[in-house]
Design a protein around this motif. Structure first.
Motif, mmCIF file in Angstrom:
data_model
loop_
_atom_site.group_PDB
_atom_site.id
_atom_site.type_symbol
_atom_site.label_atom_id
_atom_site.label_comp_id
_atom_site.label_asym_id
_atom_site.label_seq_id
_atom_site.Cartn_x
_atom_site.Cartn_y
_atom_site.Cartn_z
ATOM 1 N N ALA A 179 0.997 -1.073 0.066
ATOM 2 C CA ALA A 179 0.087 0.001 0.000
ATOM 3 C C ALA A 179 0.794 1.344 -0.036
ATOM 4 C CB ALA A 179 -0.859 0.098 1.354
ATOM 5 N N LYS A 180 0.426 2.249 -1.084
ATOM 6 C CA LYS A 180 1.437 3.460 -1.015
ATOM 7 C C LYS A 180 0.651 4.547 -0.403
ATOM 8 C CE LYS A 180 4.153 6.017 -4.541
ATOM 9 N NZ LYS A 180 4.465 5.975 -5.727
ATOM 10 N N ARG A 181 1.133 5.353 0.594
ATOM 11 C CA ARG A 181 0.371 6.439 1.214
ATOM 12 C C ARG A 181 1.228 7.653 1.270
ATOM 13 N NH1 ARG A 181 -1.275 1.766 4.324
ATOM 14 N NH2 ARG A 181 -3.366 1.588 4.065
ATOM 15 N N SER A 182 0.649 8.727 1.379
ATOM 16 C CA SER A 182 1.315 10.024 1.191
ATOM 17 C C SER A 182 1.151 10.631 2.469
ATOM 18 C CB SER A 182 0.845 10.991 0.194
ATOM 19 O OG SER A 182 1.094 10.353 -1.171
ATOM 20 N N ILE A 183 2.168 11.015 3.147
ATOM 21 C CA ILE A 183 2.095 11.862 4.173
ATOM 22 C C ILE A 183 3.172 13.451 4.002
ATOM 23 C CG2 ILE A 183 1.735 9.815 5.613
ATOM 24 C CD1 ILE A 183 4.884 10.167 6.907
ATOM 25 N N ASP B 249 0.877 -4.196 3.957
ATOM 26 C CA ASP B 249 -0.378 -3.920 4.538
ATOM 27 C C ASP B 249 0.170 -4.245 6.396
ATOM 28 O OD1 ASP B 249 -1.904 -2.923 2.604
ATOM 29 O OD2 ASP B 249 -2.625 -4.973 2.469
ATOM 30 N N GLY B 250 0.821 -5.316 6.282
ATOM 31 C CA GLY B 250 1.212 -5.784 7.930
ATOM 32 C C GLY B 250 2.063 -4.691 8.408
ATOM 33 N N PHE B 251 2.914 -4.216 7.887
ATOM 34 C CA PHE B 251 3.847 -2.880 8.284
ATOM 35 C C PHE B 251 2.893 -1.821 8.606
ATOM 36 C CE2 PHE B 251 7.101 -5.667 6.408
ATOM 37 C CZ PHE B 251 7.893 -5.846 7.447
ATOM 38 N N TRP B 252 2.244 -1.316 7.973
ATOM 39 C CA TRP B 252 1.113 -0.343 8.100
ATOM 40 C C TRP B 252 0.379 -0.666 9.464
ATOM 41 C CZ3 TRP B 252 2.330 4.190 6.478
ATOM 42 C CH2 TRP B 252 2.775 4.279 5.256
#
Length: 76
Positions: free
Chosen positions: A6-10, A23-26
């Protein structure tokens, strides 16, 4: 069993960045943040400030690994 990435922007210190993690790391990062009573962004920022050579995604994976190792050692 493989997990999707999963790619997320912060935003870290005013700079927008994208992070790709399984996903497990998120999930574990959110759990660590909750345990420490901080936001996910605050946790990622703290990890980013402490990293030396790894890219941010790698640093986050290593931080999760270290947290799980420490928890396992503490519970015996």
């Amino acid at each position: 069993m493989s997990e999707g990435i999963a790619k997320r922007s912060i935003t870290i210190r005013g700079h927008r960045t994208s992070i790709s993690l399984e996903d497990g790391f998120w999930h574990e990062l959110r759990a660590i943040a909750a345990e420490r009573r901080m936001t996910l962004t605050a946790l990622i920022t703290a990890i980013d400030e402490q990293r030396r050579h790894a890219n941010l995604s790698s640093a986050l994976r290593l931080a999760v690994l270290e947290h799980l190792r420490t928890r396992t050692a503490a519970t015996g």
